[in-house]
Structures are given as structure tokens and as C-alpha cells.
Write a protein that holds these residues in place. Sequence first.
Motif, PDB file in Angstrom:
ATOM      1  N   SER A  65      53.224 -36.332 -50.796  1.00 50.28           N
ATOM      2  CA  SER A  65      54.269 -35.868 -51.707  1.00 50.28           C
ATOM      3  C   SER A  65      54.362 -34.353 -51.706  1.00 50.28           C
ATOM      4  N   PHE A  66      53.212 -33.678 -51.543  1.00 48.17           N
ATOM      5  CA  PHE A  66      53.230 -32.220 -51.542  1.00 48.17           C
ATOM      6  C   PHE A  66      53.936 -31.698 -50.296  1.00 48.17           C
ATOM      7  N   ARG A  67      53.670 -32.315 -49.157  1.00 45.07           N
ATOM      8  CA  ARG A  67      54.324 -31.886 -47.924  1.00 45.07           C
ATOM      9  C   ARG A  67      55.811 -32.224 -47.944  1.00 45.07           C
ATOM     10  N   ASP A  68      56.176 -33.315 -48.592  1.00 43.71           N
ATOM     11  CA  ASP A  68      57.593 -33.653 -48.714  1.00 43.71           C
ATOM     12  C   ASP A  68      58.334 -32.584 -49.517  1.00 43.71           C
ATOM     13  N   ARG A  69      57.672 -32.067 -50.554  1.00 44.01           N
ATOM     14  CA  ARG A  69      58.301 -31.061 -51.408  1.00 44.01           C
ATOM     15  C   ARG A  69      58.326 -29.694 -50.724  1.00 44.01           C
ATOM     16  N   TYR A  70      57.236 -29.360 -50.020  1.00 46.34           N
ATOM     17  CA  TYR A  70      57.126 -28.050 -49.372  1.00 46.34           C
ATOM     18  C   TYR A  70      56.833 -28.239 -47.879  1.00 46.34           C
ATOM     19  N   PRO A  71      57.807 -28.694 -47.109  1.00 49.06           N
ATOM     20  CA  PRO A  71      57.549 -29.059 -45.704  1.00 49.06           C
ATOM     21  C   PRO A  71      57.175 -27.887 -44.816  1.00 49.06           C
ATOM     22  N   VAL A  72      57.555 -26.663 -45.160  1.00 49.34           N
ATOM     23  CA  VAL A  72      57.259 -25.525 -44.280  1.00 49.34           C
ATOM     24  C   VAL A  72      56.151 -24.636 -44.845  1.00 49.34           C
ATOM     25  N   LEU A  73      55.467 -25.088 -45.881  1.00 48.07           N
ATOM     26  CA  LEU A  73      54.394 -24.297 -46.470  1.00 48.07           C
ATOM     27  C   LEU A  73      53.233 -24.199 -45.492  1.00 48.07           C
ATOM     28  N   ASP A  74      52.860 -22.980 -45.132  1.00 49.09           N
ATOM     29  CA  ASP A  74      51.813 -22.743 -44.149  1.00 49.09           C
ATOM     30  C   ASP A  74      50.662 -22.004 -44.810  1.00 49.09           C
ATOM     31  N   ALA A  75      49.744 -22.768 -45.380  1.00 50.95           N
ATOM     32  CA  ALA A  75      48.580 -22.179 -46.035  1.00 50.95           C
ATOM     33  C   ALA A  75      47.478 -23.231 -46.046  1.00 50.95           C
ATOM     34  N   ARG A  76      46.228 -22.763 -46.135  1.00 54.72           N
ATOM     35  CA  ARG A  76      45.127 -23.710 -46.247  1.00 54.72           C
ATOM     36  C   ARG A  76      45.278 -24.516 -47.525  1.00 54.72           C
ATOM     37  N   MET A  77      45.146 -25.835 -47.414  1.00 53.35           N
ATOM     38  CA  MET A  77      45.403 -26.721 -48.538  1.00 53.35           C
ATOM     39  C   MET A  77      44.102 -27.324 -49.059  1.00 53.35           C
ATOM     40  N   PHE A  78      44.003 -27.393 -50.381  1.00 54.11           N
ATOM     41  CA  PHE A  78      42.893 -28.084 -51.039  1.00 54.11           C
ATOM     42  C   PHE A  78      43.477 -28.937 -52.163  1.00 54.11           C
ATOM     43  N   PHE A  79      42.737 -29.963 -52.547  1.00 53.67           N
ATOM     44  CA  PHE A  79      43.256 -30.943 -53.503  1.00 53.67           C
ATOM     45  C   PHE A  79      42.249 -31.168 -54.622  1.00 53.67           C
ATOM     46  N   GLY A  80      42.793 -31.337 -55.851  1.00 55.96           N
ATOM     47  CA  GLY A  80      41.979 -31.628 -57.015  1.00 55.96           C
ATOM     48  C   GLY A  80      41.812 -30.445 -57.947  1.00 55.96           C
ATOM     49  N   TYR A  81      42.932 -29.983 -58.559  1.00 58.37           N
ATOM     50  CA  TYR A  81      42.821 -28.799 -59.418  1.00 58.37           C
ATOM     51  C   TYR A  81      42.522 -29.128 -60.877  1.00 58.37           C
ATOM     52  N   ARG A  82      42.517 -30.394 -61.256  1.00 60.38           N
ATOM     53  CA  ARG A  82      42.401 -30.717 -62.682  1.00 60.38           C
ATOM     54  C   ARG A  82      41.054 -30.290 -63.276  1.00 60.38           C
ATOM     55  N   SER A  83      39.982 -30.471 -62.558  1.00 58.40           N
ATOM     56  CA  SER A  83      38.672 -30.058 -63.082  1.00 58.40           C
ATOM     57  C   SER A  83      38.592 -28.548 -63.210  1.00 58.40           C
ATOM     58  N   LEU A  84      39.186 -27.814 -62.272  1.00 57.07           N
ATOM     59  CA  LEU A  84      39.215 -26.358 -62.362  1.00 57.07           C
ATOM     60  C   LEU A  84      40.041 -25.921 -63.570  1.00 57.07           C
ATOM     61  N   MET A  85      41.178 -26.563 -63.792  1.00 57.45           N
ATOM     62  CA  MET A  85      42.013 -26.203 -64.923  1.00 57.45           C
ATOM     63  C   MET A  85      41.275 -26.424 -66.233  1.00 57.45           C
ATOM     64  N   ALA A  86      40.555 -27.542 -66.324  1.00 57.06           N
ATOM     65  CA  ALA A  86      39.811 -27.831 -67.558  1.00 57.06           C
ATOM     66  C   ALA A  86      38.678 -26.837 -67.761  1.00 57.06           C
ATOM     67  N   THR A  87      37.966 -26.508 -66.694  1.00 58.47           N
ATOM     68  CA  THR A  87      36.819 -25.602 -66.806  1.00 58.47           C
ATOM     69  C   THR A  87      37.248 -24.168 -67.087  1.00 58.47           C
ATOM     70  N   ALA A  88      38.314 -23.725 -66.439  1.00 59.09           N
ATOM     71  CA  ALA A  88      38.748 -22.329 -66.563  1.00 59.09           C
ATOM     72  C   ALA A  88      39.762 -22.120 -67.682  1.00 59.09           C
ATOM     73  N   GLY A  89      40.116 -23.186 -68.408  1.00 62.83           N
ATOM     74  CA  GLY A  89      41.069 -23.044 -69.502  1.00 62.83           C
ATOM     75  C   GLY A  89      42.474 -22.739 -69.036  1.00 62.83           C
ATOM     76  N   ILE A  90      42.860 -23.280 -67.880  1.00 63.06           N
ATOM     77  CA  ILE A  90      44.196 -23.059 -67.340  1.00 63.06           C
ATOM     78  C   ILE A  90      45.129 -24.104 -67.932  1.00 63.06           C
ATOM     79  N   ALA A  91      46.190 -23.641 -68.573  1.00 64.26           N
ATOM     80  CA  ALA A  91      47.058 -24.552 -69.320  1.00 64.26           C
ATOM     81  C   ALA A  91      48.066 -25.280 -68.445  1.00 64.26           C
ATOM     82  N   GLY A  92      48.448 -24.699 -67.319  1.00 63.83           N
ATOM     83  CA  GLY A  92      49.471 -25.335 -66.498  1.00 63.83           C
ATOM     84  C   GLY A  92      49.655 -24.596 -65.190  1.00 63.83           C
ATOM     85  N   VAL A  93      50.611 -25.043 -64.412  1.00 61.87           N
ATOM     86  CA  VAL A  93      50.912 -24.434 -63.117  1.00 61.87           C
ATOM     87  C   VAL A  93      52.351 -23.927 -63.136  1.00 61.87           C
ATOM     88  N   PRO A  94      52.651 -22.931 -62.280  1.00 60.40           N
ATOM     89  CA  PRO A  94      51.776 -22.304 -61.283  1.00 60.40           C
ATOM     90  C   PRO A  94      50.751 -21.390 -61.937  1.00 60.40           C
TER      91      PRO A  94
END
Length: 332
Positions: free
Chosen positions: A260-289
Motif C-alpha cells: 500500500s505504501f508503494r502504491d501511494r508513493y511509487p517513485v519514493l526512493d529512500a531506505r524503507m523501514f516498517f513499524g513506527y507505532r512503538s517509536l511513536m508511543a515511546t517518543a511521545g509522537i502524536a501523529g505523522v508526518p
Amino acid sequence: MALPLLVLIIWSLALVLLVSGALKIGQSADTLRSLDELRVPRMLRRRSLAEALPFAELALGLALLLAPGLFFTAAALATSALFALFFALTLAVVARGESVVCACFGAQSTRPIDSIAVVRNGLLLAGAVTIAVGARQGGVPTMLGFDAGEWTVFFAGATVLLAVAVTLLLVGRSRSLHRLPSTHPGRTSDPWPVPDLEVTDATGRAVELASIARDRPVLLVLLSAECTPCGIVADQLPGWRRQLGDAVEIAVLTSESPESFRDRYPVLDARMFFGYRSLMATAGIAGVPSALLLGTDRMVAAGPAQGLDDVVGLTDAIVSVVPTRDSHTISV
């Protein structure tokens, strides 16, 4: 209502439509994305509509200024209907508590819809209804019949409106320029340890979050496939990469599926990682971007920046202090 005041309302609405339409030209992809996120009825979520919308706004703006008699009344009623739709859509977004950028002024729209946007659209709707009921022809033809007193009232009102508009613009720009990127709750802007977490790389392998920046600092950008501000950030990543050069890498972290991410951003050229929810909870990040600058010393050098404006501000700050290409420590 005094005729000069009606003409001021006509000019105000016309300028909003003309500026909005001009800034949307060539931005049909962003407009279509906005229509989808605003939950416009599916039958209206068409590229042809997104391409036609700016020209319709331009036509309405010109009609409010120039059209005579019944043509003006038709344009005023159409403008009322358009602003009623905008008001209803923005009110629904605020009621649902969602983060959506309306793309009302094309790429210049970077602020998520909030109560201010609802009030603004409510005032535009009230103005459109007022001129539909009270005015009989476009602003320019009406002005041709002004006497000296009416010209005085018109120019006095225009001066006040211009002063208010300039003041609001300067205040908004000042706040934007002086806004500092958000930091971890309870922390200062000093570096803080990268949370002891694992994320998944593009091959499905679990990797330690801090290890992402083993060789050089990494601007880790958290994106979703479902928000307009995320799309705006994704569009800017190639330019940021060129500005940062070899000094800082940009990587993307998401919790979407790779497909789904590639469908939305087909030409995005960057190293990709998955699973931001634990980071958001730990770092107190309320939302994206959102974004964090990971250092090679296993410290977060800056961030988290939360929201489109703060992510852009953090990136601009990093660009302004990019060191030589052999340096691996950056402090913002």
C-alpha cells in the motif's frame, strides 16, 4: 447594506476564488488526493473534476467582478454553493478529529484543517449569500456608478481590509519562522538516547533502530499512506536529499504494508523501514508526518518534529548546518 460594503465583499470573494484557482492549476494530483481525504462523495472524486476545479474558481471570480444582472446572480449562487460545500467538508473533518490538509490554495496549503479553517469558510459562505441577496451586478459595473461619498466609503473599507490581511499574513509568517521543531516531551533540545526498539527493513528482517544511523546521520521521516501532509513531505524528499548530499541520509519509517505504501508513493526512493507505532508511543509522537535526526552516537540529535511545518523546519535547520561530507555528528 451600503452598496460600497457589498462591493468590498464581492471583491474579497472574487480575490479568494482567483488566487485559489490560480494556485491549483497543475496540482490536480494534490487536489484529487484532498478530495479523497475530505471524503467527498465518490462520484465526485474524479481527475477530470480536480483538473476543472481551478478553472471553475477562476471563472466564478471573474464573474463576480464583471458579470451583469442575472449572470452575476447565477455566479453568486454558484459561489454560495461552493463555499457551503467547503464549509460542510471542513466542519466534518474537525468533528471527526482527523488531520487533513484541504489543498484549498494548492501547494501553499500546508496547515491541517482546524476550527480556523471552518470559521474562514463560514465567513466566505456568509459573504456569498449576502451578495447573492443584496447585489445585482458585478463589482466593477457597480463601482462605475459610485458617487464621491460611496468612493470614500469603499476606499476606507478597502484600506482596513488590506491592513487586516497584511497583519494576519505577517503574524502567520513570523510564527512560522520562529517555530522551533518539537522535542521529546519533557526534554530540552539536547540530544537524547535513541529508543531501544526494533523495526523491520524492506526484506522483513528486524533491525535495531539505532543501527540505522551506524555509518552516517539519518533523518528518519515517519509517513503514512493516508494523510495529505505526508504526501507533501514525500514529494519534497528528493530535493532534501540533494541538499543534504552525503552528510545526512534520509530514511522513511511507516506502519503501512509495503504494497500500500508503494502504491501511494511509487517513485519514493529512500531506505524503507516498517513499524513506527512503538517509536511513536515511546517518543511521545502524536501523529505523522514526523521526523527525527538520528546520530551515529546512538543519540537523537534533533526532534521529534511533529506536523508538516515542523518537519520542514527541522529539515531546513539541518540543511543550514550540514557539515563536511566526512563529519558524522550534527547538532541542531
